[in-house]
Motif scaffolding. Structure first.
Motif, PDB file in Angstrom:
ATOM      1  N   ALA A   1      -5.881   2.281  -2.726  1.00  0.00           N
ATOM      2  CA  ALA A   1      -5.873   2.901  -1.397  1.00  0.00           C
ATOM      3  C   ALA A   1      -6.185   1.848  -0.342  1.00  0.00           C
ATOM      4  O   ALA A   1      -7.069   1.009  -0.531  1.00  0.00           O
ATOM      5  CB  ALA A   1      -6.893   4.030  -1.345  1.00  0.00           C
TER       6      ALA A   1
ATOM      7  N   THR B   1       6.420   0.161   0.899  1.00  0.00           N
ATOM      8  CA  THR B   1       5.013  -0.024   0.555  1.00  0.00           C
ATOM      9  C   THR B   1       4.681  -1.499   0.631  1.00  0.00           C
ATOM     10  O   THR B   1       5.550  -2.364   0.523  1.00  0.00           O
ATOM     11  CB  THR B   1       4.685   0.524  -0.846  1.00  0.00           C
ATOM     12  OG1 THR B   1       3.279   0.626  -0.981  1.00  0.00           O
ATOM     13  CG2 THR B   1       5.242  -0.383  -1.941  1.00  0.00           C
TER      14      THR B   1
ATOM     15  N   ASP C   1      -3.257   6.303  -7.843  1.00  0.00           N
ATOM     16  CA  ASP C   1      -4.350   5.483  -7.344  1.00  0.00           C
ATOM     17  C   ASP C   1      -5.146   4.889  -8.510  1.00  0.00           C
ATOM     18  O   ASP C   1      -5.590   5.617  -9.411  1.00  0.00           O
ATOM     19  CB  ASP C   1      -5.267   6.319  -6.447  1.00  0.00           C
ATOM     20  CG  ASP C   1      -6.288   5.478  -5.703  1.00  0.00           C
ATOM     21  OD1 ASP C   1      -6.124   4.242  -5.650  1.00  0.00           O
ATOM     22  OD2 ASP C   1      -7.254   6.058  -5.169  1.00  0.00           O
TER      23      ASP C   1
ATOM     24  N   ASN D   1       0.661   7.695  -4.105  1.00  0.00           N
ATOM     25  CA  ASN D   1      -0.564   8.485  -3.925  1.00  0.00           C
ATOM     26  C   ASN D   1      -0.946   9.260  -5.182  1.00  0.00           C
ATOM     27  O   ASN D   1      -2.058   9.754  -5.302  1.00  0.00           O
ATOM     28  CB  ASN D   1      -0.424   9.434  -2.738  1.00  0.00           C
ATOM     29  CG  ASN D   1       0.693  10.443  -2.914  1.00  0.00           C
ATOM     30  OD1 ASN D   1       1.512  10.336  -3.834  1.00  0.00           O
ATOM     31  ND2 ASN D   1       0.743  11.414  -2.030  1.00  0.00           N
ATOM     32  N   GLN D   2      -0.016   9.345  -6.133  1.00  0.00           N
ATOM     33  CA  GLN D   2      -0.303  10.025  -7.399  1.00  0.00           C
ATOM     34  C   GLN D   2      -0.831   9.046  -8.461  1.00  0.00           C
ATOM     35  O   GLN D   2      -1.142   9.458  -9.579  1.00  0.00           O
ATOM     36  CB  GLN D   2       0.968  10.699  -7.924  1.00  0.00           C
ATOM     37  CG  GLN D   2       1.615  11.667  -6.955  1.00  0.00           C
ATOM     38  CD  GLN D   2       3.005  12.094  -7.412  1.00  0.00           C
ATOM     39  OE1 GLN D   2       3.320  12.063  -8.610  1.00  0.00           O
ATOM     40  NE2 GLN D   2       3.846  12.491  -6.463  1.00  0.00           N
TER      41      GLN D   2
ATOM     42  N   GLY E   1      -0.691   4.555   3.194  1.00  0.00           N
ATOM     43  CA  GLY E   1      -2.095   4.590   2.809  1.00  0.00           C
ATOM     44  C   GLY E   1      -2.423   3.941   1.485  1.00  0.00           C
ATOM     45  O   GLY E   1      -3.567   3.996   1.028  1.00  0.00           O
ATOM     46  N   TYR E   2      -1.443   3.300   0.833  1.00  0.00           N
ATOM     47  CA  TYR E   2      -1.672   2.652  -0.458  1.00  0.00           C
ATOM     48  C   TYR E   2      -0.922   1.328  -0.492  1.00  0.00           C
ATOM     49  O   TYR E   2       0.137   1.177   0.127  1.00  0.00           O
ATOM     50  CB  TYR E   2      -1.195   3.534  -1.623  1.00  0.00           C
ATOM     51  CG  TYR E   2      -2.009   4.790  -1.792  1.00  0.00           C
ATOM     52  CD1 TYR E   2      -3.095   4.822  -2.668  1.00  0.00           C
ATOM     53  CD2 TYR E   2      -1.691   5.936  -1.067  1.00  0.00           C
ATOM     54  CE1 TYR E   2      -3.857   5.974  -2.813  1.00  0.00           C
ATOM     55  CE2 TYR E   2      -2.453   7.091  -1.203  1.00  0.00           C
ATOM     56  CZ  TYR E   2      -3.527   7.108  -2.079  1.00  0.00           C
ATOM     57  OH  TYR E   2      -4.281   8.236  -2.214  1.00  0.00           O
TER      58      TYR E   2
END
Length: 448
Positions: free
Chosen positions: A85, A61, A30, A27-28, A92-93
Motif C-alpha cells: 500500500a 500502477t 496487499d 488491492n486484493q 493506492g498500491y
C-alpha cells in the motif's frame, strides 16, 4: 516512505508459474507476490532507484526497484514483485520489483509522450500518430465506453426479440439519395459505398419483423466539422407491426435506459478519468414537434432558425430549454416536414387517412445539444411508396430492387439509427467526434 527493494533478476521458473494479476486487482493482493504484464507507460531514475509506471488493459500502477535497466517507453515488460500500500501511488498500491523481464523492447522512442498528450500535444498530431496515441489512458477510455454502448445495444435488442443482420456495403444506389455518396468502380459498373443500411433493413423486416445491425456507413460530405465523420459506426434498428412512430420512440427510450445502466455498471472509472457524468434517461423522453421547437427557440432565446431543420445553435438552445424545464438531457423533435426527410418517411395522415404533403412521422433525438438519432415510421404501402419516389424525382426503375418487396404485404414499420461516435463524444464531453473513433476518416484523413 518507499523502502528500497532488492535488485531484480530475470523472472525465475517459479515466478513464471504465478497467474497474471491486473493492475486493478492489486488491492486484493496487499503484501502478496504478483506477476504483472504490460507496457512501460512512464519511467524515471532517482538516485539509483527506478520508478516504472506499468500500464495494462485495466489501468496503471507504479513499480519501484533498483538496478533496473528500463527500456524505452511503450516496451512490453513483465514484473514480479510484492504489493505494498502506498497513498501516493496510482490506485493506492505499488509493486516492489523482485524480478523483471523485457518481453518486447521498443526500437525507438514513441513520436509523442503518451502520459503528457493531453496538455502538450497538438490534437492533429495525436491523429497523425494514432497508432500510438490511441494507447493513451483517456483515448482508450473513450473506446472502452463505446464498446460497452455497442454491447448494451446488442444485449437489449436481443432481449426484445430482435435479430442481428448484415447488409451490403457496396450498393448500386444510395438509400437517401443526394450527392454524398462515395463512388467506386465495380467491375466496370458504377457502384457506391452504402450511406445507410436503411433499404435492406426494411426488406428484412419482412423476414424477422425486428432487426438490427452494427456496421460502418459512409458519407461523402466535404464539410470538416467537430460533429461529422465520413465513416462512422451506425447502430441501426428496424421493427415491424408498429402503430406509428411512438412505438419506435418508446423502444429507443428503453434502449437508452439499458445503455446508461450498462455504462454505470462497467465504466465508472472511465467516466471519472474523463470528468464526465452519466445522464438520467427519463421514463418518457419529452417530445416537441419541429415547428413548435423552432418557434420556442425564437421566442425564448431570440434565435431565428432558417432552412427546413434545426441548425446546431437551435439544437443547443432547445436542449438547454428541456434540461432547465424538465431536467432531461434528451428530447425528441417530431413531425419533420417532407422536405427534410427521405422518400421512405411515412407522411402524417389527415383525419380521413389521406397523406399530408407537408409533414412526416419522422423524428430526431437530441442529446445535450446535438442530434444523435434520426428515425421514424417508414412507408409500407406500395402505391404510397411509388408516389413518394416520383415526388422526390427519383427513377422508379432504379429502385425496383427495393420497392418490389412492398408488393408483398409489408407491415407498418419504423426504426432509427444512432451514431456511435456522436453518442460517445457527447457522453464523455469530447469536443471533436474524431477522438471518439480509433482511426477516424474525415475530409482530409486516410491514414493511419
Amino acid at each position: 516512505m518507499t523502502t528500497e527493494p532488492q535488485s531484480p533478476q530475470v523472472p525465475s521458473v517459479s515466478a513464471l508459474t504465478l497467474p497474471r494479476t491486473l493492475t486493478r486487482q492489486l488491492n486484493q493482493h496487499d503484501g502478496q507476490r504478483v506477476r504483472l504484464l504490460g507496457f512501460v507507460h512512464a519511467r524515471r531514475d532517482l538516485g539509483g532507484v527506478q520508478f516504472l509506471v506499468l500500464r495494462d488493459v485495466s489501468g496503471i500502477t507504479q513499480c519501484v526497484g533498483s538496478g533496473l535497466h528500463l527500456p524505452l517507453p511503450e516496451s512490453s515488460v513483465e514484473v514480479v514483485g510484492r504489493v505494498k500500500a502506498h497513498p501516493k501511488a496510482p490506485g493506492g498500491y505499488e509493486v516492489q520489483v523482485e524480478e523483471f523481464r523485457v518481453i518486447s523492447a521498443a526500437v525507438e522512442a514513441p513520436p509523442l509522450e503518451i502520459p503528457k498528450m493531453e496538455w502538450n500535444v497538438n490534437p492533429e498530431t495525436m491523429l497523425d500518430y494514432r497508432y500510438v496515441s490511441v494507447r493513451g489512458l483517456r483515448e482508450r477510455a473513450a473506446l472502452k465506453v463505446q464498446g460497452e454502448i455497442v454491447y448494451a445495444f446488442h444485449t437489449y435488442l436481443r432481449e426484445q426479440g430482435f435479430t442481428e443482420i448484415s447488409t451490403p456495403k457496396i450498393v448500386s444506389a444510395g438509400a437517401e439519395g443526394g450527392a454524398n455518396l462515395f463512388k467506386l468502380d465495380y467491375f466496370g459498373e458504377q457502384a457506391y459505398l452504402a450511406q445507410s443500411p436503411q433499404l435492406y433493413k426494411q426488406i428484412m423486416v419482412g423476414v424477422f419483423e425486428r432487426v438490427y445491425e452494427v456496421a460502418p456507413v459512409y458519407r461523402a460530405e466535404e464539410h470538416a466539422t467537430s460533429r461529422h465523420l465520413n465513416e462512422y459506426l451506425s447502430l441501426d434498428v428496424e421493427m415491424g407491426f408498429i402503430h406509428d412512430e411512438e412505438d419506435v420512440m418508446t423502444l429507443q427510450n428503453g434502449l437508452l435506459t439499458a445503455i446508461m445502466q450498462r455504462l454505470k455498471d462497467t465504466c465508472a472509472a472511465e467516466f471519472e478519468l474523463l470528468g464526465a457524468t452519466l445522464p438520467d434517461v427519463p421514463a418518457h423522453i419529452p417530445r416537441i414537434p419541429l415547428l413548435e421547437a423552432r418557434q420556442l427557440v425564437t421566442e425564448k432565446f431570440g434565435h431565428v432558425v432558417g432552412g427546413k431543420d434545426l441548425d446546431p445553435e437551435a439544437e443547443r438552445l432547445l436542449s438547454q430549454h428541456f434540461a432547465e424545464t424538465q431536467g432531461s438531457d434528451f428530447v425528441f423533435v417530431t413531425k419533420y416536414p417532407r422536405a427534410a426527410r427521405p422518400f421512405y418517411a411515412h407522411p402524417e395522415l389527415e383525419t380521413d387517412g389521406t397523406p399530408r404533403t407537408d409533414l412526416t412521422r419522422g423524428y430526431d433525438l437530441l442529446f445535450r445539444g446535438i442530434e444523435i438519432t434520426s428515425g421514424g415510421q417508414r412507408i409500407h404501402d406500395y402505391a404510397m411508396l411509388m408516389d413518394s419516389i416520383r415526388a422526390y424525382k427519383m427513377n422508379p426503375e432504379a429502385m425496383t430492387g427495393y420497392s418490389e418487396v412492398f408488393k408483398h404485404g409489408m407491415p407498418p414499420h419504423g426504426g432509427f439509427a444512432i451514431g456511435a461516435e456522436r453518442l460517445t463524444a457527447k457522453l464523455l464531453g469530447i469536443a471533436n467526434v474524431r477522438y471518439a473513433r480509433a482511426f477516424p476518416r474525415d475530409r482530409h484523413r486516410l491514414t493511419p
